[in-house]
Design a protein around this motif. Structure first.
Motif, mmCIF file in Angstrom:
data_model
loop_
_atom_site.group_PDB
_atom_site.id
_atom_site.type_symbol
_atom_site.label_atom_id
_atom_site.label_comp_id
_atom_site.label_asym_id
_atom_site.label_seq_id
_atom_site.Cartn_x
_atom_site.Cartn_y
_atom_site.Cartn_z
ATOM 1 N N TRP A 672 -2.194 -0.550 -2.584
ATOM 2 C CA TRP A 672 -0.774 -0.246 -2.401
ATOM 3 C C TRP A 672 -0.387 -0.363 -0.930
ATOM 4 N N GLN A 673 -1.272 0.095 -0.043
ATOM 5 C CA GLN A 673 -1.025 -0.039 1.383
ATOM 6 C C GLN A 673 -0.864 -1.508 1.771
ATOM 7 N N MET A 674 -1.679 -2.373 1.222
ATOM 8 C CA MET A 674 -1.612 -3.792 1.552
ATOM 9 C C MET A 674 -0.371 -4.459 0.950
ATOM 10 N N LEU A 675 0.068 -3.973 -0.203
ATOM 11 C CA LEU A 675 1.274 -4.529 -0.831
ATOM 12 C C LEU A 675 2.544 -4.118 -0.093
ATOM 13 N N GLY A 676 2.490 -2.978 0.601
ATOM 14 C CA GLY A 676 3.676 -2.490 1.284
ATOM 15 C C GLY A 676 4.563 -1.629 0.420
ATOM 16 N N LEU A 677 3.972 -0.962 -0.574
ATOM 17 C CA LEU A 677 4.693 -0.063 -1.468
ATOM 18 C C LEU A 677 3.806 1.129 -1.785
ATOM 19 N N TYR A 678 4.426 2.195 -2.318
ATOM 20 C CA TYR A 678 3.633 3.340 -2.764
ATOM 21 C C TYR A 678 4.357 4.018 -3.920
ATOM 22 N N PRO A 679 3.658 4.261 -5.055
ATOM 23 C CA PRO A 679 4.313 4.846 -6.231
ATOM 24 C C PRO A 679 4.341 6.369 -6.195
ATOM 25 N N LEU A 680 5.382 6.948 -6.776
ATOM 26 C CA LEU A 680 5.443 8.393 -7.008
ATOM 27 C C LEU A 680 5.300 8.622 -8.507
ATOM 28 N N THR A 681 4.265 9.316 -8.894
ATOM 29 C CA THR A 681 3.896 9.437 -10.300
ATOM 30 C C THR A 681 4.924 10.226 -11.100
ATOM 31 N N GLY A 682 5.188 9.732 -12.319
ATOM 32 C CA GLY A 682 6.141 10.389 -13.198
ATOM 33 C C GLY A 682 7.573 10.081 -12.839
ATOM 34 N N GLN A 683 7.762 9.214 -11.860
ATOM 35 C CA GLN A 683 9.083 8.807 -11.413
ATOM 36 C C GLN A 683 9.135 7.279 -11.388
ATOM 37 N N THR A 684 10.313 6.740 -11.264
ATOM 38 C CA THR A 684 10.450 5.283 -11.171
ATOM 39 C C THR A 684 10.569 4.835 -9.724
ATOM 40 N N THR A 685 10.218 5.710 -8.807
ATOM 41 C CA THR A 685 10.395 5.459 -7.374
ATOM 42 C C THR A 685 9.149 4.854 -6.750
ATOM 43 N N PHE A 686 9.362 3.796 -5.958
ATOM 44 C CA PHE A 686 8.316 3.230 -5.109
ATOM 45 C C PHE A 686 8.790 3.336 -3.662
ATOM 46 N N LEU A 687 8.004 4.003 -2.823
ATOM 47 C CA LEU A 687 8.343 4.115 -1.413
ATOM 48 C C LEU A 687 7.985 2.817 -0.699
ATOM 49 N N VAL A 688 8.836 2.396 0.199
ATOM 50 C CA VAL A 688 8.649 1.128 0.909
ATOM 51 C C VAL A 688 7.725 1.343 2.103
ATOM 52 N N GLY A 689 6.658 0.536 2.170
ATOM 53 C CA GLY A 689 5.734 0.593 3.291
ATOM 54 C C GLY A 689 5.862 -0.626 4.177
ATOM 55 N N SER A 690 4.719 -1.220 4.498
ATOM 56 C CA SER A 690 4.683 -2.397 5.367
ATOM 57 C C SER A 690 3.588 -3.327 4.864
ATOM 58 N N PRO A 691 3.946 -4.508 4.353
ATOM 59 C CA PRO A 691 2.929 -5.402 3.768
ATOM 60 C C PRO A 691 1.976 -5.969 4.813
ATOM 61 N N TRP A 692 0.769 -6.273 4.370
ATOM 62 C CA TRP A 692 -0.269 -6.797 5.254
ATOM 63 C C TRP A 692 -0.310 -8.328 5.259
ATOM 64 N N PHE A 693 0.474 -8.958 4.404
ATOM 65 C CA PHE A 693 0.397 -10.413 4.259
ATOM 66 C C PHE A 693 1.766 -11.036 4.525
ATOM 67 N N ASP A 694 1.747 -12.271 5.035
ATOM 68 C CA ASP A 694 3.002 -12.991 5.227
ATOM 69 C C ASP A 694 3.674 -13.281 3.897
ATOM 70 N N SER A 695 2.882 -13.601 2.905
ATOM 71 C CA SER A 695 3.419 -13.847 1.566
ATOM 72 C C SER A 695 2.383 -13.445 0.542
ATOM 73 N N LEU A 696 2.852 -12.865 -0.529
ATOM 74 C CA LEU A 696 1.954 -12.375 -1.578
ATOM 75 C C LEU A 696 2.718 -12.364 -2.887
ATOM 76 N N THR A 697 2.029 -12.708 -3.965
ATOM 77 C CA THR A 697 2.645 -12.737 -5.287
ATOM 78 C C THR A 697 1.830 -11.902 -6.262
ATOM 79 N N VAL A 698 2.499 -11.061 -7.008
ATOM 80 C CA VAL A 698 1.879 -10.247 -8.056
ATOM 81 C C VAL A 698 2.354 -10.791 -9.398
#
Length: 902
Positions: A672-698
């Motif tokens: 999650w740290q590398m993606l630049g997001l973080y989930p809050l369990t039981g909620q639909t919220t993802f906190l915005v972090g800082s991605p480690w890659f110039d481009s990434l696809t999930v």
């Protein structure tokens, strides 16, 4: 305009690159970046041998080094004592499995019960699907595996050698906690076709399980001389050519060969030896080669797991971190569908769940995205276990629930899936019943010697206090504060599912209970200049005075498990607005949270983590570095979480992980740290972090995907300057699930070397259990309804005006003039008012045809009642009842809103 065109051009180039990457991903080999030994050394306890995603078989070495517990069998410095078929990965407490073992030996084996441990000639080798050991005895052992079977390939020195199959072999524990596994009984039969089969019975381990049985079936590829044996300890009771050995004593067989190259195929089953034989013959036929199995296993990992996340970046270190972490979080649980010996069911069945209290925050939300089918199957399995055993597990192994250290965190897993719209065959009615059982029914006490007050097997043992006192009393139950904060989170999750199911009374009941963590908040407790912490409390209501920098032993008999009071005081992730208020407001909250994370904050802290208060090796600390978001300091969340990742994971740490992997929980936090997001369990919220890659696809199901790009990113430029979501500017430091992961989407970061107030105008993340937040939401809804009513009224007025204008136009263009032949006067209606003396050529022609004279137009005849009646009828827009009300569509529901800071 030029900058806009440039932006469009850059986006098109990015999309083209993504397409190229996606096309290349289909044939790429991501296993080259996986390092199986990462996390296997030190405290990570990772399993390094060959296996498949969620595979039952984990074939690998068992090593002993003095009196140390080897949780996954491996130790970089130990001696080899066997190569066994079953292991777990990243566990703690005490080892589990290490059963169905083989051990090669050179020369004549006079006593197979004697110490046969052998040192290694050099370091072991491992890649995905392959393992190799060279023993000091000059024997090489190569291993490969499928889901339910394994292949051993031996290379003996000239003259051949022997292979000892010891049914009593297992991984012991030396910690003295009563958790060491026990061998109970076994049997082995050698048939005339070169086949050997049987079973072993064992018990205990980290989950204190009762007896369980594993069946096995094996083949050697060339004929051998076979002798079976029984005995106690190192003393033989029998050792001869009998075909059958069965006893409560140690049981096994020695297979001796003259050749130097030997292959052994082995299958396992929890149902029968016949099924074990079927598995090995189906998955590893006699013609299968070691290399073909390795290739097949790597193909499975590439297709099913590793290709789900792709990037154009070439940084070798980051690629190894990314794909080794993806690999590590898919080793457990074990998919035992069709292998449940306890009941018959058409539902999936997963075992070796270690443990949901570790996995629910980061692993399960990521599993939901990367492996939606397996994730749904695991939830169905949890519910099916409840149907047949009465409770969902918080942990489970060898077909037995146990243990549970705090709350019932299967509730969190179910709620997180429910609020994000996961269905996939899940019976949510039964799921809710399982959650209700956890919340309302106290489980029977299993009298665990490490915590005798209530059940450590399943359920919430401290429910009597939770219901009667609205907190957990220290003088009634161990782990009182840990249970309280986890029970609160569990009940919040229950409230969210109840609300979704339309059970308003339940939703309110459990939302109220989710605030009970507040009853452990002692405002008088102080540490490092800060006041107010969650603390133990007695049944009479008084607080126990304890240093917030100490958790005593942080173990089963203490009030805090694996966390300090400082840590657990930040645990109310569903009630953050209240927590920020409790700590003195946003500025004070930021200061306190920063003190939690800074090195040197705890004089008695762990030197491995620079004596910080926060312990990054345990899951209660996972979310804390991201909580700056709730005080609008996303930049500090990025700075502090990034430092933890870079200081304690990967290249900076020879053991790869800061602590026990906990079945991939640590790896998922890093992902999650590398993606630049973080989930809050039981909620639909993802906190915005800082991605480690110039481009990434999930990759998502049905060909959809999430693309994440970071413009201007570098080692020094990791602060977010701006963010776009699906091509539109996004000013919030959080993202709802529906906007990104529900149907795919894109995140475009612009990065810089310094913090920027990019989220200053955005709303704070939701705080769904906080009254202040709920009041704010209710106010916004009322305002939205008022706006909707105003828009509706405006719509009615506008519709009336448009109707009037339409009538005017119709009368002006198509209408026939009205005249009074006797009076010679005509009144014509144009746009709602009468005009005299204006006559068109068409009207003149009409009057001539009616025999009227032009000079009559100059006269003013009296207006008759019939004309007045007609005028009033046509001018009826002034009378509301004269027209039916317009049919307008219902206004859309107001958008979800969140509380702005005070």
């Amino acid at each position: 305009m030029a900058s806009f065109r440039l932006l469009v051009f850059v986006q098109w180039v990015f999309l083209i690159l993504l397409c190229v990457v996606a096309a290349a991903a289909a044939g790429a080999d991501y296993t080259q970046y996986v390092r199986p030994f990462f996390g296997a050394e030190g405290a990570g306890h990772m399993f390094p041998g060959p296996t498949r995603p969620f595979g039952v078989v984990k074939l690998g070495p068992d090593l002993w080094l003095g009196q140390a517990d080897e949780y996954a069998g491996y130790d970089p410095n130990g001696k080899i004592v066997g190569f066994s078929m079953l292991h777990e990965s990243g566990t703690g407490g005490a080892p589990k499995y290490g059963v169905v073992s083989q051990m090669p030996a050179v020369g004549n084996v006079t006593n197979p019960l004697a110490d046969m441990s052998v040192a290694r000639a050099g370091p072991d080798e491992a890649t995905v699907g392959y393992y190799k050991t060279t023993l000091a005895s000059n024997v090489t052992v190569e291993l490969a595996a499928t889901d339910h079977a394994g292949l051993y390939q031996y290379g003996f020195p000239q003259g051949g050698g022997s292979v000892v199959v010891d049914v009593s072999h297992l991984l012991p524990s030396f910690r003295g906690q009563g958790l060491s596994q026990n061998y109970v009984s076994g049997n082995l039969t050698v048939t005339g076709e070169g086949r050997w089969e049987g079973s072993g019975v064992y018990n205990n381990g980290w989950n204190r399980s009762p007896n369980w049985t594993i069946f096995f079936c094996g083949y050697f590829d060339i004929p051998s001389t076979v002798r079976t044996f029984t005995g106690n300890g190192s003393t033989l009771s029998s050792y001869g050519t009998r075909d059958i050995a069965a006893s409560t004593e140690r049981v096994g067989a020695v297979f001796s060969f003259n050749e130097t190259s030997i292959k052994s195929r082995v299958g396992v089953s929890f149902i029968s030896s016949a099924k074990a034989c079927q598995f090995v013959n189906d998955e590893i036929p006699a013609s299968a080669s070691l290399s073909s199995l390795v290739d097949a296993t790597q193909a499975v990992w590439n297709t099913d797991v590793l290709s789900k996340v792709t990037t154009t970046d070439k940084n070798q270190t980051n690629l190894e971190l990314l794909y080794t972490s993806l690999y590590g979080m898919h080793l457990l649980p074990s998919n035992r569908t069709g292998e449940n010996p306890l009941w018959s069911s058409t539902e999936p069945y997963y075992d070796d769940i270690y443990t949901l209290w570790d996995l629910y925050q980061t692993s399960m939300p990521l599993m939901q995205i990367l492996q939606p089918q397996a994730h749904a199957e695991q939830i169905r399995s949890l519910i099916d276990i409840y149907r047949h055993e009465g409770y969902m597990p918080d942990a489970r192994s060898s077909n037995y629930n146990g243990r549970i250290q705090g709350g019932t965190n299967a509730d969190n897993v179910l709620a997180d899936a429910y609020v994000k719209g996961v269905t996939a065959g899940i019976d949510w009615a039964d799921g809710y019943k399982a959650m209700l059982k956890n919340a309302e029914v106290t489980p029977a006490n299993n009298f665990d010697p490490m915590s005798m007050d209530s059940s450590t097997k399943e359920g919430r043992g401290a429910l009597p206090d939770w219901h009667a006192l609205n907190y957990v009393a220290k003088d009634h139950f161990n782990r009182s504060v840990t249970r309280a904060v986890e029970y609160a989170a569990n009940d919040f999750c229950l409230s969210q599912v109840a609300a979704g199911l339309g059970l308003a009374a339940d939703a309110d009941k459990y939302l109220q209970r989710s605030r009970n963590w507040r009853n452990h908040w002692d405002r008088s407790a102080s540490s490092l200049g800060y006041s107010g912490f969650v603390m133990p409390r007695f049944a009479n209501g008084s607080f126990f005075k304890q240093d917030p920098l100490s958790c005593k032993g942080c173990y089963w008999a203490d009030d805090f498990y694996e966390a300090l009071p400082w840590d657990l005081s930040f645990y109310a992730h569903h009630d953050m607005a209240t927590l920020v208020n409790y700590t003195g407001g946003a500025a004070a909250f930021v200061s306190r949270l920063d003190s939690l994370l800074k090195p040197g904050g705890n004089p008695h802290g762990d030197p491995r983590f620079e004596k910080s208060i926060l312990n990054p090796s345990n899951e209660p600390s996972f979310t804390s570095p991201y909580l700056f978001h709730f005080a609008r300091r996303q930049d500090l969340s990025v700075l502090r979480s990034r430092r933890i990742a870079q200081a304690y994971y990967g290249a900076s740490n020879p053991a790869f992980l800061p602590g026990n992997s906990d079945a991939g929980a640590m790896q998922s936090w890093l992902l999650w740290q590398m993606l630049g997001l973080y989930p809050l369990t039981g909620q639909t919220t993802f906190l915005v972090g800082s991605p480690w890659f110039d481009s990434l696809t999930v990759a998502l199901p049905s060909g959809k995907s999430v693309s994440i790009s970071a413009l201007n990113r570098s080692a020094a430029a990791f602060y977010v300057q701006s963010l776009s979501l699906n091509g539109q500017p996004w000013p919030r430091n959080w993202i709802p699930h529906s906007a990104l992961f529900a149907s795919g989407g894109s995140l475009e970061f612009v990065m810089g070397p310094h913090p920027a107030p990019w989220d200053a105008a955005g709303e704070l993340p939701p705080s769904l259990a906080s009254e202040a937040y709920l009041t704010y939401v209710a106010t916004k809804k009322r305002e939205s309804r008022k706006r909707a009513v105003a828009f509706a009224v405006m719509g009615l007025v506008l519709l009336g005006l448009l109707s009037t204008l339409s009538l005017c136009v119709w009368r002006r263009v198509w209408g026939r003039p009205r005249t009074d032949k006797s009076a010679g006067r005509k009144w014509m209606w144009v746009c709602g008012r009468k005009r005299r003396g204006v006559v068109s050529d068409l009207e003149k022609d009409a009057m001539e045809k009616d025999g009227m004279q032009k000079d009559e137009l100059k006269k003013d005849p009296p207006v008759t009642e019939s004309v007045r009646s007609l005028d009033s009828e046509e001018d009826g827009l002034s009378t509301p009842s004269s027209l039916p009300p317009p049919s307008l569509p219902s206004p859309p529901p107001p958008a979800a809103v969140v509380m702005k800071p005070a």
